[in-house]
Design a protein around this motif. Structure first.
Motif, PDB file in Angstrom:
ATOM      1  N   SER A   1       4.814  -6.441 -14.304  1.00  0.00           N
ATOM      2  CA  SER A   1       3.388  -6.667 -14.568  1.00  0.00           C
ATOM      3  C   SER A   1       2.559  -6.440 -13.306  1.00  0.00           C
ATOM      4  CB  SER A   1       3.164  -8.095 -15.082  1.00  0.00           C
ATOM      5  OG  SER A   1       3.820  -8.297 -16.310  1.00  0.00           O
ATOM      6  N   TYR A   2       3.104  -6.828 -12.157  1.00  0.00           N
ATOM      7  CA  TYR A   2       2.399  -6.627 -10.894  1.00  0.00           C
ATOM      8  C   TYR A   2       2.164  -5.143 -10.640  1.00  0.00           C
ATOM      9  CZ  TYR A   2       1.498  -6.509  -5.856  1.00  0.00           C
ATOM     10  OH  TYR A   2       0.952  -6.263  -4.628  1.00  0.00           O
ATOM     11  N   LEU A   3       3.194  -4.326 -10.801  1.00  0.00           N
ATOM     12  CA  LEU A   3       3.038  -2.898 -10.559  1.00  0.00           C
ATOM     13  C   LEU A   3       2.162  -2.223 -11.609  1.00  0.00           C
ATOM     14  CD1 LEU A   3       6.565  -1.753  -9.304  1.00  0.00           C
ATOM     15  CD2 LEU A   3       4.518  -2.329  -7.976  1.00  0.00           C
ATOM     16  N   GLN A   4       2.060  -2.852 -12.783  1.00  0.00           N
ATOM     17  CA  GLN A   4       1.151  -2.358 -13.817  1.00  0.00           C
ATOM     18  C   GLN A   4      -0.273  -2.877 -13.609  1.00  0.00           C
ATOM     19  OE1 GLN A   4       3.255  -3.819 -17.235  1.00  0.00           O
ATOM     20  NE2 GLN A   4       4.442  -1.938 -17.504  1.00  0.00           N
ATOM     21  N   LYS A   5      -0.444  -3.685 -12.577  1.00  0.00           N
ATOM     22  CA  LYS A   5      -1.736  -4.233 -12.173  1.00  0.00           C
ATOM     23  C   LYS A   5      -2.355  -5.146 -13.230  1.00  0.00           C
ATOM     24  CE  LYS A   5      -2.850  -0.346  -9.123  1.00  0.00           C
ATOM     25  NZ  LYS A   5      -3.899   0.585  -8.656  1.00  0.00           N
TER      26      LYS A   5
ATOM     27  N   GLY B   1      15.049   6.799  -1.106  1.00  0.00           N
ATOM     28  CA  GLY B   1      14.546   7.841  -1.972  1.00  0.00           C
ATOM     29  C   GLY B   1      15.590   8.606  -2.762  1.00  0.00           C
ATOM     30  N   VAL B   2      16.870   8.244  -2.626  1.00  0.00           N
ATOM     31  CA  VAL B   2      17.916   8.945  -3.376  1.00  0.00           C
ATOM     32  C   VAL B   2      17.759   8.641  -4.867  1.00  0.00           C
ATOM     33  CG1 VAL B   2      20.388   9.200  -3.749  1.00  0.00           C
ATOM     34  CG2 VAL B   2      19.496   8.949  -1.424  1.00  0.00           C
ATOM     35  N   ARG B   3      17.806   7.378  -5.226  1.00  0.00           N
ATOM     36  CA  ARG B   3      17.519   6.966  -6.606  1.00  0.00           C
ATOM     37  C   ARG B   3      16.319   6.041  -6.674  1.00  0.00           C
ATOM     38  NH1 ARG B   3      23.423   5.716  -9.454  1.00  0.00           N
ATOM     39  NH2 ARG B   3      24.232   7.852  -9.320  1.00  0.00           N
ATOM     40  N   LEU B   4      16.117   5.258  -5.620  1.00  0.00           N
ATOM     41  CA  LEU B   4      14.989   4.339  -5.544  1.00  0.00           C
ATOM     42  C   LEU B   4      14.362   4.401  -4.163  1.00  0.00           C
ATOM     43  CD1 LEU B   4      16.271   1.035  -7.239  1.00  0.00           C
ATOM     44  CD2 LEU B   4      14.624   2.652  -8.183  1.00  0.00           C
ATOM     45  N   ASP B   5      13.090   4.059  -4.119  1.00  0.00           N
ATOM     46  CA  ASP B   5      12.412   3.925  -2.834  1.00  0.00           C
ATOM     47  C   ASP B   5      12.308   2.465  -2.395  1.00  0.00           C
ATOM     48  OD1 ASP B   5      11.568   6.756  -2.343  1.00  0.00           O
ATOM     49  OD2 ASP B   5      10.547   6.443  -4.257  1.00  0.00           O
ATOM     50  N   ALA B   6      12.277   1.563  -3.371  1.00  0.00           N
ATOM     51  CA  ALA B   6      12.120   0.144  -3.052  1.00  0.00           C
ATOM     52  C   ALA B   6      12.506  -0.698  -4.269  1.00  0.00           C
ATOM     53  CB  ALA B   6      10.679  -0.154  -2.645  1.00  0.00           C
TER      54      ALA B   6
ATOM     55  N   ARG C   1       0.823  -1.207   0.000  1.00  0.00           N
ATOM     56  CA  ARG C   1       0.000   0.000   0.000  1.00  0.00           C
ATOM     57  C   ARG C   1       0.860   1.262   0.000  1.00  0.00           C
ATOM     58  NH1 ARG C   1      -5.165   0.094   1.078  1.00  0.00           N
ATOM     59  NH2 ARG C   1      -5.009  -2.004   1.945  1.00  0.00           N
ATOM     60  N   ASP C   2       2.028   1.186   0.608  1.00  0.00           N
ATOM     61  CA  ASP C   2       2.891   2.357   0.738  1.00  0.00           C
ATOM     62  C   ASP C   2       3.729   2.622  -0.514  1.00  0.00           C
ATOM     63  OD1 ASP C   2       2.044   2.727   3.412  1.00  0.00           O
ATOM     64  OD2 ASP C   2       3.453   1.190   4.071  1.00  0.00           O
ATOM     65  N   LEU C   3       3.565   1.805  -1.546  1.00  0.00           N
ATOM     66  CA  LEU C   3       4.315   2.027  -2.778  1.00  0.00           C
ATOM     67  C   LEU C   3       3.721   3.142  -3.635  1.00  0.00           C
ATOM     68  CD1 LEU C   3       5.042  -1.668  -3.897  1.00  0.00           C
ATOM     69  CD2 LEU C   3       6.585  -0.089  -2.700  1.00  0.00           C
ATOM     70  N   SER C   4       2.538   3.598  -3.305  1.00  0.00           N
ATOM     71  CA  SER C   4       1.911   4.687  -4.064  1.00  0.00           C
ATOM     72  C   SER C   4       2.822   5.902  -4.110  1.00  0.00           C
ATOM     73  CB  SER C   4       0.576   5.072  -3.436  1.00  0.00           C
ATOM     74  OG  SER C   4      -0.327   3.986  -3.473  1.00  0.00           O
ATOM     75  N   GLY C   5       3.081   6.399  -5.334  1.00  0.00           N
ATOM     76  CA  GLY C   5       3.913   7.575  -5.501  1.00  0.00           C
ATOM     77  C   GLY C   5       5.396   7.325  -5.360  1.00  0.00           C
ATOM     78  N   LYS C   6       5.798   6.073  -5.196  1.00  0.00           N
ATOM     79  CA  LYS C   6       7.208   5.746  -4.978  1.00  0.00           C
ATOM     80  C   LYS C   6       7.856   5.233  -6.270  1.00  0.00           C
ATOM     81  CE  LYS C   6       7.013   6.555  -0.533  1.00  0.00           C
ATOM     82  NZ  LYS C   6       5.578   6.872  -0.391  1.00  0.00           N
ATOM     83  N   LYS C   7       9.187   5.329  -6.315  1.00  0.00           N
ATOM     84  CA  LYS C   7       9.959   4.820  -7.444  1.00  0.00           C
ATOM     85  C   LYS C   7      10.490   3.441  -7.064  1.00  0.00           C
ATOM     86  CE  LYS C   7      13.647   6.103 -10.674  1.00  0.00           C
ATOM     87  NZ  LYS C   7      14.667   7.136 -11.027  1.00  0.00           N
ATOM     88  N   VAL C   8      10.072   2.429  -7.823  1.00  0.00           N
ATOM     89  CA  VAL C   8      10.362   1.044  -7.463  1.00  0.00           C
ATOM     90  C   VAL C   8      11.195   0.383  -8.559  1.00  0.00           C
ATOM     91  CG1 VAL C   8       9.374  -1.192  -6.848  1.00  0.00           C
ATOM     92  CG2 VAL C   8       8.207   0.928  -6.169  1.00  0.00           C
ATOM     93  N   GLY C   9      12.340  -0.168  -8.175  1.00  0.00           N
ATOM     94  CA  GLY C   9      13.224  -0.856  -9.113  1.00  0.00           C
ATOM     95  C   GLY C   9      12.855  -2.323  -9.254  1.00  0.00           C
ATOM     96  N   LEU C  10      13.086  -2.848 -10.453  1.00  0.00           N
ATOM     97  CA  LEU C  10      12.801  -4.263 -10.720  1.00  0.00           C
ATOM     98  C   LEU C  10      13.478  -4.669 -12.026  1.00  0.00           C
ATOM     99  CD1 LEU C  10      10.623  -3.568 -13.054  1.00  0.00           C
ATOM    100  CD2 LEU C  10       8.979  -3.625 -11.198  1.00  0.00           C
TER     101      LEU C  10
ATOM    102  N   ASP D   1      -1.297   3.047  -5.919  1.00  0.00           N
ATOM    103  CA  ASP D   1      -1.600   3.869  -7.086  1.00  0.00           C
ATOM    104  C   ASP D   1      -0.350   4.609  -7.535  1.00  0.00           C
ATOM    105  OD1 ASP D   1      -4.520   3.500  -7.339  1.00  0.00           O
ATOM    106  OD2 ASP D   1      -4.573   4.456  -5.359  1.00  0.00           O
ATOM    107  N   ASN D   2      -0.270   4.860  -8.841  1.00  0.00           N
ATOM    108  CA  ASN D   2       0.754   5.748  -9.405  1.00  0.00           C
ATOM    109  C   ASN D   2       2.182   5.408  -8.973  1.00  0.00           C
ATOM    110  OD1 ASN D   2      -1.376   7.305 -10.541  1.00  0.00           O
ATOM    111  ND2 ASN D   2      -1.650   8.305  -8.552  1.00  0.00           N
ATOM    112  N   VAL D   3       2.553   4.161  -9.110  1.00  0.00           N
ATOM    113  CA  VAL D   3       3.919   3.748  -8.816  1.00  0.00           C
ATOM    114  C   VAL D   3       4.810   4.080 -10.015  1.00  0.00           C
ATOM    115  CG1 VAL D   3       5.434   1.791  -8.300  1.00  0.00           C
ATOM    116  CG2 VAL D   3       3.133   1.902  -7.309  1.00  0.00           C
ATOM    117  N   GLN D   4       5.974   4.648  -9.742  1.00  0.00           N
ATOM    118  CA  GLN D   4       6.932   4.932 -10.812  1.00  0.00           C
ATOM    119  C   GLN D   4       7.830   3.714 -10.968  1.00  0.00           C
ATOM    120  OE1 GLN D   4       9.329   8.460 -10.303  1.00  0.00           O
ATOM    121  NE2 GLN D   4      10.545   8.047 -12.134  1.00  0.00           N
TER     122      GLN D   4
END
Length: 274
Positions: free
Chosen positions: A153-157, A196-201, A136-145, A174-177
Motif C-alpha cells: 500500500s505504501y508503494l501504491q501511495k 538489480g539481478v532480480r530485485l533492487d530492494a 526517493r531512489d526507489l523510482s524506477g526500481k523493482k521492490v520486493g515485499l 515514482d513508478n516503482v515496480q
C-alpha cells in the motif's frame, strides 16, 4: 393491541438475535475450549517453523499466552497472507496475532482491539548497491515485499494507518515496480543474487530484517525508516463481547510484564506497546 404485541415480540427477537451475534466468537471459543489463531508460517522472529518443525516465535508465544488466559487450548492455522489479510473468515479463525498493520481498508473488515507492538518499516538493499540511499531512489526500481502488506500500500501511495489519519505519509518516488512475494524468505534470496539481478530492494519490518542484517553481509539498510508501523491484534468486525475480552486479556499481559518479557526473549528489546 395485537399489532403492539407483534411489534414488541419482533423487537425482542431482534434484540436477542443481535446479542447472540455480538458474542458469537466468544461463545464458540468457550464452547469448543479452543482458540483458533492465524499467522504466517515464515515471518521470523514473529512466526516460523523451528528445528522440531513446530511453530515458534514472538507472535506464537503471545497467542499461547492469550489462550492460557482464556483457559482454552490454542490451534494455529497458517494460510497465505492474502487469505489472512482479506478477512471475511466466516468463523474459520478467531484472532490474528500476526503482525498486522491497521489501515483504512482493513478497518472495513477487521476490528483492531489493541496495538501490541510497533516497529519501523525500512528499505533493505544488496550490500553492493550504491544506487539506493532513501525512498526517493526507489523510482524506477523493482521492490520486493510481502503480498497484501502495508508495504505494498505504501508503494501504491495509498497507505492510511488506522489511528494516524492526521499524519500523512510522504511518497518521494515514482513508478516503482512492485514485486509481491508470499514471504520475505524468497525475496531475500532474490536480493542476495545481486543489486538489480532480480530485485533492487525489499521493504520490510526492521525487527524482521535485523537478524538477516546481523548474520548475512550481503544485505544492508538504505536510508532512514519510512514510517512507524503499529502492529495490532485483528478480529472480525461485529463481536463487541469478543473485542472487549481481547482488550481485557492484553491489558493483563501488558500489566504483568508478560508481553514485554516475550519481546525481550524474541527481539532483544521491548517493542511492546504500553
Amino acid at each position: 393491541m395485537k399489532l403492539h404485541l407483534l411489534l414488541a415480540a419482533g423487537v425482542a427477537f431482534l434484540t436477542a438475535s443481535i446479542q447472540v451475534l455480538a458474542g458469537a466468537t466468544l461463545d464458540r471459543i468457550e464452547q469448543k475450549k479452543e482458540l483458533v489463531g492465524v499467522l504466517m508460517e515464515s515471518y521470523p522472529p514473529f512466526s516460523f517453523l523451528n528445528e522440531e518443525n513446530q511453530l515458534d516465535g514472538f507472535d506464537v508465544d503471545v497467542a499461547k499466552a492469550v489462550a492460557d488466559r482464556l483457559g482454552v487450548r490454542l490451534r494455529l492455522e497458517t494460510p497465505s497472507w492474502d487469505v489472512i489479510a482479506a478477512g471475511r473468515w466466516g468463523g474459520r479463525y478467531d484472532i490474528c496475532i500476526c503482525s498486522m498493520t491497521p489501515s483504512k481498508a482493513r478497518a472495513e473488515v477487521f476490528s483492531f482491539p489493541v496495538e501490541y507492538y510497533a516497529s519501523p518499516a525500512v528499505i533493505v538493499v544488496n550490500a553492493e548497491d550504491q544506487r539506493i540511499h532513501s525512498a526517493r531512489d526507489l523510482s524506477g526500481k523493482k521492490v520486493g515485499l510481502t503480498s497484501a502488506s502495508s508495504y505494498e500500500s505504501y508503494l501504491q501511495k495509498n497507505l492510511v494507518i488506522e489511528g494516524a489519519e492526521d499524519t500523512p505519509l510522504e511518497y518521494p518516488f515514482d513508478n516503482v515496480q512492485i514485486a509481491p512475494y508470499d514471504t520475505d524468505n524468497v525475496a531475500f534470496h532474490d536480493l542476495a543474487l545481486g543489486a538489480g539481478v532480480r530485485l533492487d530492494a525489499i521493504l520490510t519490518n526492521l525487527v524482521t530484517a535485523q537478524p538477516r542484517l546481523a548474520q548475512d553481509q550481503r544485505f544492508k539498510l538504505a536510508g532512514e525508516p519510512l514510517y512507524a508501523e503499529p502492529n495490532s491484534v485483528a478480529i472480525e468486525k461485529g463481536d463487541a463481547e469478543w473485542e472487549a475480552r481481547v482488550r481485557e486479556v492484553f491489558a493483563e499481559l501488558k500489566r504483568d510484564g508478560t508481553l514485554s518479557g516475550l519481546s525481550q526473549k524474541w527481539i532483544g528489546a521491548d517493542i511492546s506497546s504500553r
